[in-house]
Write a protein that holds these residues in place. Structure first.
Motif, PDB file in Angstrom:
ATOM      1  N   ARG A 153       0.804  -1.178   0.138  1.00 18.91           N
ATOM      2  CA  ARG A 153       0.023   0.000   0.107  1.00 18.91           C
ATOM      3  C   ARG A 153       0.759   1.302  -0.001  1.00 18.91           C
ATOM      4  N   ALA A 154       0.478   2.172  -0.852  1.00 20.68           N
ATOM      5  CA  ALA A 154       1.503   3.344  -1.126  1.00 20.68           C
ATOM      6  C   ALA A 154       1.642   4.018   0.376  1.00 20.68           C
ATOM      7  N   GLU A 155       0.647   4.275   0.950  1.00 18.18           N
ATOM      8  CA  GLU A 155       0.783   4.753   2.321  1.00 18.18           C
ATOM      9  C   GLU A 155       1.481   4.355   3.088  1.00 18.18           C
ATOM     10  N   TRP A 156       1.951   3.078   3.317  1.00 22.18           N
ATOM     11  CA  TRP A 156       2.807   2.268   4.119  1.00 22.18           C
ATOM     12  C   TRP A 156       4.442   2.481   3.463  1.00 22.18           C
ATOM     13  N   ALA A 157       4.540   2.910   2.382  1.00 21.21           N
ATOM     14  CA  ALA A 157       5.828   2.956   1.665  1.00 21.21           C
ATOM     15  C   ALA A 157       6.526   4.231   1.833  1.00 21.21           C
ATOM     16  N   LYS A 158       6.053   5.078   2.642  1.00 20.40           N
ATOM     17  CA  LYS A 158       6.675   6.575   2.929  1.00 20.40           C
ATOM     18  C   LYS A 158       7.316   6.313   4.229  1.00 20.40           C
ATOM     19  N   HIS A 159       8.660   6.523   4.263  1.00 25.79           N
ATOM     20  CA  HIS A 159       9.547   6.272   5.413  1.00 25.79           C
ATOM     21  C   HIS A 159      10.475   7.725   5.652  1.00 25.79           C
ATOM     22  N   PRO A 160      10.382   7.912   7.068  1.00 32.38           N
ATOM     23  CA  PRO A 160      11.238   9.299   7.145  1.00 32.38           C
ATOM     24  C   PRO A 160      12.586   9.316   6.890  1.00 32.38           C
ATOM     25  N   ASN A 161      13.221   7.929   6.808  1.00 34.52           N
ATOM     26  CA  ASN A 161      14.558   8.000   6.207  1.00 34.52           C
ATOM     27  C   ASN A 161      14.872   7.906   4.782  1.00 34.52           C
ATOM     28  N   GLY A 162      13.668   8.029   3.946  1.00 35.67           N
ATOM     29  CA  GLY A 162      13.661   8.072   2.440  1.00 35.67           C
ATOM     30  C   GLY A 162      13.617   6.793   1.919  1.00 35.67           C
ATOM     31  N   ALA A 163      13.459   5.699   2.532  1.00 36.00           N
ATOM     32  CA  ALA A 163      13.792   4.310   2.023  1.00 36.00           C
ATOM     33  C   ALA A 163      12.677   4.033   1.014  1.00 36.00           C
ATOM     34  N   ARG A 164      13.467   3.403   0.010  1.00 33.55           N
ATOM     35  CA  ARG A 164      12.367   3.194  -1.337  1.00 33.55           C
ATOM     36  C   ARG A 164      12.329   1.813  -1.741  1.00 33.55           C
ATOM     37  N   GLY A 165      13.429   0.999  -1.147  1.00 31.75           N
ATOM     38  CA  GLY A 165      13.272  -0.531  -1.716  1.00 31.75           C
ATOM     39  C   GLY A 165      14.592  -1.252  -1.162  1.00 31.75           C
ATOM     40  N   ILE A 166      14.426  -2.361  -1.413  1.00 32.80           N
ATOM     41  CA  ILE A 166      15.577  -3.024  -1.307  1.00 32.80           C
ATOM     42  C   ILE A 166      16.868  -3.200  -2.144  1.00 32.80           C
ATOM     43  N   ALA A 167      18.007  -2.996  -1.814  1.00 26.31           N
ATOM     44  CA  ALA A 167      19.099  -2.715  -2.926  1.00 26.31           C
ATOM     45  C   ALA A 167      19.667  -4.226  -3.332  1.00 26.31           C
ATOM     46  N   GLY A 168      19.502  -5.205  -2.100  1.00 27.46           N
ATOM     47  CA  GLY A 168      20.370  -6.441  -2.325  1.00 27.46           C
ATOM     48  C   GLY A 168      20.515  -6.838  -1.055  1.00 27.46           C
ATOM     49  N   VAL A 169      21.208  -8.130  -1.155  1.00 28.65           N
ATOM     50  CA  VAL A 169      21.590  -8.942  -0.073  1.00 28.65           C
ATOM     51  C   VAL A 169      23.095  -9.453  -0.046  1.00 28.65           C
ATOM     52  N   THR A 170      23.660  -9.479   0.946  1.00 33.43           N
ATOM     53  CA  THR A 170      25.126  -9.905   1.110  1.00 33.43           C
ATOM     54  C   THR A 170      25.298 -10.874   1.997  1.00 33.43           C
ATOM     55  N   VAL A 171      25.964 -11.919   1.548  1.00 27.26           N
ATOM     56  CA  VAL A 171      25.857 -13.331   2.311  1.00 27.26           C
ATOM     57  C   VAL A 171      27.858 -13.578   2.428  1.00 27.26           C
ATOM     58  N   ILE A 172      27.983 -13.971   3.551  1.00 28.54           N
ATOM     59  CA  ILE A 172      29.286 -14.249   4.006  1.00 28.54           C
ATOM     60  C   ILE A 172      29.274 -15.854   3.703  1.00 28.54           C
ATOM     61  N   ALA A 173      30.478 -16.361   2.672  1.00 29.79           N
ATOM     62  CA  ALA A 173      30.492 -17.685   2.539  1.00 29.79           C
ATOM     63  C   ALA A 173      31.958 -17.949   2.327  1.00 29.79           C
ATOM     64  N   GLU A 174      32.565 -18.788   3.074  1.00 23.97           N
ATOM     65  CA  GLU A 174      34.290 -19.024   2.682  1.00 23.97           C
ATOM     66  C   GLU A 174      34.408 -19.792   1.258  1.00 23.97           C
ATOM     67  N   GLN A 175      33.502 -20.474   0.888  1.00 23.68           N
ATOM     68  CA  GLN A 175      33.884 -20.972  -0.330  1.00 23.68           C
ATOM     69  C   GLN A 175      32.670 -20.698  -1.149  1.00 23.68           C
ATOM     70  N   PRO A 176      32.528 -19.354  -1.718  1.00 24.88           N
ATOM     71  CA  PRO A 176      31.506 -19.157  -2.604  1.00 24.88           C
ATOM     72  C   PRO A 176      31.174 -19.957  -3.661  1.00 24.88           C
ATOM     73  N   ALA A 177      32.069 -20.274  -4.517  1.00 21.69           N
ATOM     74  CA  ALA A 177      31.821 -21.144  -5.673  1.00 21.69           C
ATOM     75  C   ALA A 177      31.337 -22.517  -5.489  1.00 21.69           C
ATOM     76  N   LYS A 178      31.238 -23.137  -4.396  1.00 20.37           N
ATOM     77  CA  LYS A 178      30.543 -24.455  -4.046  1.00 20.37           C
ATOM     78  C   LYS A 178      29.081 -24.036  -4.292  1.00 20.37           C
ATOM     79  N   TRP A 179      28.620 -23.064  -4.019  1.00 18.67           N
ATOM     80  CA  TRP A 179      27.175 -22.743  -4.244  1.00 18.67           C
ATOM     81  C   TRP A 179      26.497 -22.437  -5.434  1.00 18.67           C
ATOM     82  N   ILE A 180      27.444 -22.461  -6.475  1.00 17.92           N
ATOM     83  CA  ILE A 180      26.752 -21.969  -7.771  1.00 17.92           C
ATOM     84  C   ILE A 180      25.838 -23.093  -8.414  1.00 17.92           C
ATOM     85  N   PRO A 181      26.076 -24.453  -8.289  1.00 19.48           N
ATOM     86  CA  PRO A 181      25.015 -25.239  -8.778  1.00 19.48           C
ATOM     87  C   PRO A 181      23.855 -25.285  -7.812  1.00 19.48           C
ATOM     88  N   GLU A 182      23.826 -25.006  -6.657  1.00 16.62           N
ATOM     89  CA  GLU A 182      22.652 -25.027  -5.772  1.00 16.62           C
ATOM     90  C   GLU A 182      21.850 -23.613  -6.354  1.00 16.62           C
TER      91      GLU A 182
END
Length: 280
Positions: A153-182
């Protein structure tokens, strides 16, 4: 053509103490929606709604078989737990995930009461969870909104900090390449690209980035991860004005780290064990 996965719908931040977390996110300048209860699941939440996505803080209010895994996970602290994927249908996603060998749970239907324009309505959802055995560090599930008009709902998407949306997620993984097939079982062949020692998964909307602990420390100086092992660690939030957001956080006494002019970091101590990266 209908798609089993069509991007990121929302993320789930598990909190050990929902009252304190609600106060923290209000202090961070979000319009925090009133508490909702998932009676069937034994959980309660508060949403931070944007135009086409959102994130929620989720707490346990009653022990149930459904939330046993979440309760166990909370023993090591809260933080970013799940990424919910947008879908054209829970049944479609179930069939696609089963064909990909992800061993999905059967679609689960549940609801929660929401106040909309002075009336109590029931927001309804259908989700498909993937078991831990097929979890590429992040806990993925799909979320079908049966009643999107009671969430976005548009009225719920107005934030004092000016937030407009999710930009992305960052994950810590010591062996990132192992997760490509999954990861490609979720997002399709060729959806995951190498980026130095790390990875970037194209979800269809916002990216999910996998970094080694050393690369994470270099990219986010001054931020100590909440968990020692691999885990989803950071949520990126896009704002209208980074300087205005920074001023509001300073006014509210929020500790921040500014590694460069384009990014503003909020450490886990200020956001219920989640690191937030504000970008413009």
């Amino acid at each position: 053509m209908k798609r089993a996965v069509k991007g990121l719908d929302h993320v789930v931040v598990m909190v050990d103490g929902i009252d304190a977390a609600q106060a923290q996110y209000t202090r961070l300048g979000f319009q925090v929606q009133p508490r909702g209860f998932h009676t069937k699941l034994g959980t309660a939440n508060h949403l931070m709604i944007f135009d086409t996505d959102y994130f929620e803080i989720l707490g346990i209010v009653q022990d149930t078989p459904f939330n046993a895994e979440r309760r166990e996970w909370l023993k090591d602290g809260g933080g970013l737990a799940n990424v919910a994927l947008a879908t054209d249908g829970a049944d479609l996603a179930f069939d696609a995930f089963k064909a990909a060998g992800l061993n999905p749970d059967a679609p689960l239907s549940f609801d929660r009461a929401v106040e909309v324009a002075g009336r109590t309505e029931q927001a309804q959802f259908r989700t498909v969870r993937i078991p831990k055995t097929n979890m590429p560090v992040v806990g993925f599930f799909v979320c079908e909104h049966v009643t999107p008009q009671f969430v976005y709902r548009a009225e719920w998407a107005k934030h004092p900090n000016g937030a407009r949306g999710i930009a992305g997620v960052t994950v810590i993984a010591e062996q990132p390449a192992k997760w490509i097939p999954e990861l490609e079982k979720y997002f399709g062949a060729g959806s995951v690209k190498r980026d130095g020692e790390g990875l970037v998964a194209d979800t269809g909307t916002q990216p999910i980035r996998y970094l080694t602990r050393a690369d994470y420390a270099a990219r986010y100086p001054g931020i100590t991860p909440v968990r020692p092992g691999d885990h989803p660690a950071l949520l990126g939030i896009r704002v209208d004005s980074l300087s205005a957001c920074e001023a509001l956080l300073a006014k509210n006494g929020v500790k921040t780290v500014k590694p460069d002019a384009a990014r503003l970091l909020v450490p886990p101590s200020e956001a219920a064990h989640l690191t937030i990266e504000f970008v413009q």
